[in-house]
Design a protein around this motif. Sequence first.
Motif, PDB file in Angstrom:
ATOM      1  N   THR A   1       0.844  -1.189   0.000  1.00  0.00           N
ATOM      2  CA  THR A   1       0.000   0.000   0.000  1.00  0.00           C
ATOM      3  C   THR A   1       0.883   1.244   0.000  1.00  0.00           C
ATOM      4  O   THR A   1       2.066   1.193   0.320  1.00  0.00           O
ATOM      5  CB  THR A   1      -0.916   0.034   1.234  1.00  0.00           C
ATOM      6  N   THR A   2       0.292   2.366  -0.329  1.00  0.00           N
ATOM      7  CA  THR A   2       1.031   3.616  -0.353  1.00  0.00           C
ATOM      8  C   THR A   2       1.426   4.087   1.040  1.00  0.00           C
ATOM      9  O   THR A   2       2.298   4.950   1.180  1.00  0.00           O
ATOM     10  CB  THR A   2       0.186   4.709  -1.031  1.00  0.00           C
ATOM     11  N   GLU A   3       0.811   3.519   2.082  1.00  0.00           N
ATOM     12  CA  GLU A   3       1.162   3.888   3.457  1.00  0.00           C
ATOM     13  C   GLU A   3       2.413   3.178   3.952  1.00  0.00           C
ATOM     14  O   GLU A   3       2.834   3.372   5.093  1.00  0.00           O
ATOM     15  CB  GLU A   3      -0.013   3.588   4.404  1.00  0.00           C
ATOM     16  N   HIS A   4       3.012   2.314   3.123  1.00  0.00           N
ATOM     17  CA  HIS A   4       4.218   1.573   3.488  1.00  0.00           C
ATOM     18  C   HIS A   4       4.012   0.690   4.712  1.00  0.00           C
ATOM     19  O   HIS A   4       4.912   0.500   5.524  1.00  0.00           O
ATOM     20  CB  HIS A   4       5.390   2.536   3.756  1.00  0.00           C
ATOM     21  N   LEU A   5       2.813   0.122   4.839  1.00  0.00           N
ATOM     22  CA  LEU A   5       2.527  -0.712   6.001  1.00  0.00           C
ATOM     23  C   LEU A   5       3.007  -2.143   5.807  1.00  0.00           C
ATOM     24  O   LEU A   5       3.406  -2.800   6.773  1.00  0.00           O
ATOM     25  CB  LEU A   5       1.010  -0.702   6.279  1.00  0.00           C
TER      26      LEU A   5
END
Length: 319
Positions: free
Chosen positions: A155-159
């Motif tokens: 994901t773009t949140e780098h999770l």
Amino acid sequence: MDVDPIPQDSLMEEFPGAAATFGQGRTTFLQRFDDNQFLEEQHSNLYYPFASHPDWELGVWLTQSGLSMVTIDSLLSLELMKTLPISFRMAQQLWGIVELLPSGPEWCYHELQMKPTKSPVRLFYCDTVQCLKALFNHPLFHDKMDLIPHCIYQTTEHLVHMYSKWITGDVTWQMQSKLEGATLLGVILLSDKTNISALIGDQYAHPLLIGLMNIHMSTCVKLSSDAFLLATLLPIPKFIHRSKHIQGLLSDRLIHKCLDIVLTPLKTAAHIGIMMNDPVGNLRHCYTPLTSYIVNTPKGCMLAGVGGKMSPVMTTMYI
């Protein structure tokens, strides 16, 4: 292993400034063929110094067949073979023609003073850096290598960090952070005890193959890709000693000594780097860390210097 293409909703972050180029190198893989001594003759005969395509095909088959020189001489002495328009009539003539062609890394020879043995211990090996240069410069791999470390996030949140191969690992990223602009070439070594001649008798060796972790796994697993090169034949001599245990220790010590000789160029390149040409001729400053050594468990323990129930890759023991 290589994985499926990156999902559309994932994010790939490349290491900034990695794998920089420093102009054009002196020669590429294909330019070496244009510089050979038979360039003018090959304008009219692409297979020169062979007489023709069928002549070349026969030569390739004979050199790759595993036949002895005596057997090849016997085959070429047949009346049917004498009627063919070929450029060689003896095995020695064939090998003379082959030696005129552009070659890969040259073989070296080193005699080791190891006692007591029944016969002299000879180590045959190639310069491991030259082997890597041959792989890194190969035109077939120009679009089948990853040179820039990168992270893939779900994901773009780098999770969620997705790991698929060496170039996406944390250790690779950390190494790259200490080598500004450099190109990391992960080295793969693999070996196993092999019978190298079924006709001469009890002759064994440890062939050591070398490859690049940067080359896509889907390419490496294809035998036709020639993604691994034979770097050396580690000798397995017969030591003269009453104790089998001492014989085993001497044999293990010999393997370590041979590896130290063969891998010295790689250790130097891993420490200070070396300039190499990529497949399209770009000059890159490369470092060559050892990323994988593929062996069975007993040999892994021998290389790590552990015994008993110790693991060769960790400090734990097994029951």
